[in-house]
Design an enzyme around this catalytic site. Structure first.
Site, short mmCIF file in Angstrom:
data_model
loop_
_atom_site.label_atom_id
_atom_site.label_comp_id
_atom_site.label_asym_id
_atom_site.label_seq_id
_atom_site.Cartn_x
_atom_site.Cartn_y
_atom_site.Cartn_z
N LYS A 13 0.76 -9.04 -0.22
CA LYS A 13 1.02 -10.06 -1.24
C LYS A 13 1.02 -11.46 -0.63
O LYS A 13 0.52 -12.41 -1.23
CB LYS A 13 2.36 -9.77 -1.94
CG LYS A 13 2.34 -8.56 -2.87
CD LYS A 13 1.42 -8.81 -4.05
CE LYS A 13 1.39 -7.63 -5.01
NZ LYS A 13 2.63 -7.46 -5.75
N GLN A 61 8.63 -6.35 -5.50
CA GLN A 61 9.09 -7.33 -6.47
C GLN A 61 10.61 -7.40 -6.58
O GLN A 61 11.15 -7.79 -7.62
CB GLN A 61 8.44 -7.05 -7.84
CG GLN A 61 6.93 -7.23 -7.81
CD GLN A 61 6.24 -6.79 -9.09
OE1 GLN A 61 6.88 -6.56 -10.11
NE2 GLN A 61 4.92 -6.66 -9.03
N CYS A 74 -6.94 12.27 -1.95
CA CYS A 74 -5.70 11.58 -1.58
C CYS A 74 -4.62 12.03 -2.53
O CYS A 74 -4.90 12.65 -3.56
CB CYS A 74 -5.87 10.06 -1.60
SG CYS A 74 -6.04 9.35 -3.25
#
Length: 484
Positions: free
Chosen positions: A267, A298, A458
């Protein structure tokens, strides 16, 4: 036929010079949008409203104009009216009776009048006279002042009578370009689409910055979201779409950064790159779709650490919103279906993300990067006018074929990061399995046997799908996704 455009109340509260500037801008925006529907559109600004005239010989434009006006920022509501002149209060009543007689049958109603100009009567007197006449000479179920089945709306402007045929709810907010430009970091998901819309509605030209982690198909999907938002809500002004190839950054993060710090570092790298783009465009603020606590990156601690990487103002309009509220808005503005088809890739690169990042530790991890990494990806960024996306709108987002069964001649490629694969290795009796981390697959796939079919695996199915699409874009048809 006319449309009376009512200004958003916050505009009405501004000082006279600001109100005039906002109204002029709204008039220009309306004209720019409606001229794209038909060149005959006529727009006239007044002190407290804007008039849009529809030619008498073009009733086909009424619906199209109404739909466009409902999506232009700065409008409280729009009244679709029939315009006439009158000689007396009784004349007003007679004209109203002719229009509403059949519509009132079996319904309760009330009459509401707004008046401007000098007359020998007031609004309440007109409401009583017209309401009494309609109650007596129609088959209405009676007058009801609170919660009636139908409201008869009249507007009197000097010698003109406006019989309101329809009330259209507006978008609200401020006219486009009355606020400064912003650069929205858009991923195509629910959050970034809604946060972009919020700033369009608030009057900012919203440009779009996309960090491409998923190849051409991912980019096409995100472009479609951005184009939809611009075409529906911001078409009055030009904006840019910037695509930044971010896979080199992701590869360095996966190879060099501690697993727990990966999300925050990614980020921060995005914010740095976006800030560079914004500086080049003369934009002072970035917009993201982050909401407090929604994902591990966040938390307030992590957002604080993320913000420290740039001096750019970072705006988060969704910070205190619930996810369901965000989804509801995306449904209302038309981005929900797009968002459902576009996976979020950022959350799949770290298995044990920290929720309390320490700035010094994050900076130590970032010191492992190549000095010119951000410079290189910014140099390779592609900037286009968002109108150019229209030529790509017919391109469909393809899906990689997903299978649950395996044949003996197929090979599984485990694309998980090494630490994930070591923790829970994939072993299927009688099936050949290779381990190639997803960030190395693009360079190593060409060395594999081209006569075999490869199934990518995955845990979540996101990264395997991403890599399958990327390989298909490179011309490989012998690749699928394995989802047991």
């Amino acid at each position: 036929m006319k449309f009376i455009v009512k200004l958003f109340p916050e505009i009405m509260m501004k000082s006279k010079p600001v109100r005039m500037r906002f109204t002029k801008m709204l008039e220009t925006n309306i004209r720019n949008v409606l001229k794209k529907v038909d060149e005959s559109a006529k727009v006239q600004r007044q002190w407290d409203k804007i008039m849009v005239m529809v030619p008498d010989d073009r009733p086909d434009l009424i619906e199209a104009f109404g739909e466009r006006l409902a999506c232009i920022p700065g409008i409280a509501h729009v009244l679709q009216v029939n315009v006439s002149t009158f000689e007396s209060v009784d004349d007003i009543y007679q004209q109203t009776l002719a229009v509403y007689k059949d519509q009132l049958a079996g319904k309760t109603f009330c009459v509401r009048v707004k008046r401007a100009g000098k007359h020998d009567f007031n609004s309440i007197e007109v409401e009583r006279y017209v309401g009494g006449g309609l109650n007596q000479f129609t088959e209405a179920a009676g007058v009801r002042l609170k919660n009636p089945d139908m409201t008869v709306n009249l507007e009197i402007d000097n010698e003109q009578l406006y019989l309101v045929d329809k009330r259209i709810q507006g978008l609200g907010g401020f006219p486009m370009a009355t606020q400064e430009d912003v650069l929205s970091l858009i991923s195509g998901g629910f959050d970034s689409g809604v946060s972009s819309y919020q700033f369009i509605k608030r009057g900012s030209r919203t440009h779009y910055c996309f960090f491409n982690l998923g190849g051409d198909q991912h980019e096409i999907g995100v472009k479609q979201v951005a184009y939809h938002l611009w075409q529906k809500y911001g078409e009055s002004h030009k904006v840019k779409f910037i695509s930044v190839p971010f896979d080199p950054v992701v590869q360095e993060i996966l190879e060099r950064v501690d697993n727990g710090q990966m999300g925050v570092v990614l980020k921060r790298m995005m914010m740095r790159a976006a800030a560079r783009v914004a500086d080049k465009m003369g934009i002072q603020a970035l917009v993201t779709g982050e909401a407090m606590g929604q994902v591990s990156s966040q938390t307030l601690t992590n957002l604080n650490v993320i913000d420290r990487c740039t001096e750019q103002l970072i705006l988060r309009p969704l910070i205190a919103m619930d996810k369901q509220d965000i989804i509801n808005i995306s449904r209302e503005i038309g981005t929900e279906d797009f968002a459902k088809s576009i996976p979020e890739y950022c959350g799949v690169i770290s298995q044990k993300p920290t929720v309390k990042a320490v700035l010094s530790k994050v900076e130590a991890e970032e010191a492992k990067f190549s000095d010119d990494l951000i410079d290189r990806v910014i140099q390779d960024a592609v900037i286009i006018d968002i109108k150019e996306i229209a030529t790509q709108m017919d391109t469909k987002i393809t899906e990689a074929e997903t299978v649950a069964a395996i044949s003996a001649d197929e090979v599984i490629i485990d694309v998980r990061a090494p630490e994930e694969e070591e923790k829970d290795p994939l072993e299927i009796e009688g099936i050949e399995t290779k381990t190639i981390p997803f960030y190395k697959l693009a360079t190593q796939f060409a060395d594999l046997d081209k006569d075999k079919t490869y199934l990518l695996y995955c845990d979540r199915g996101v990264m395997s799908k991403l890599q399958a699409l990327y390989l298909q874009e490179q011309g490989y048809s012998n690749v699928k996704v394995y989802r047991p």
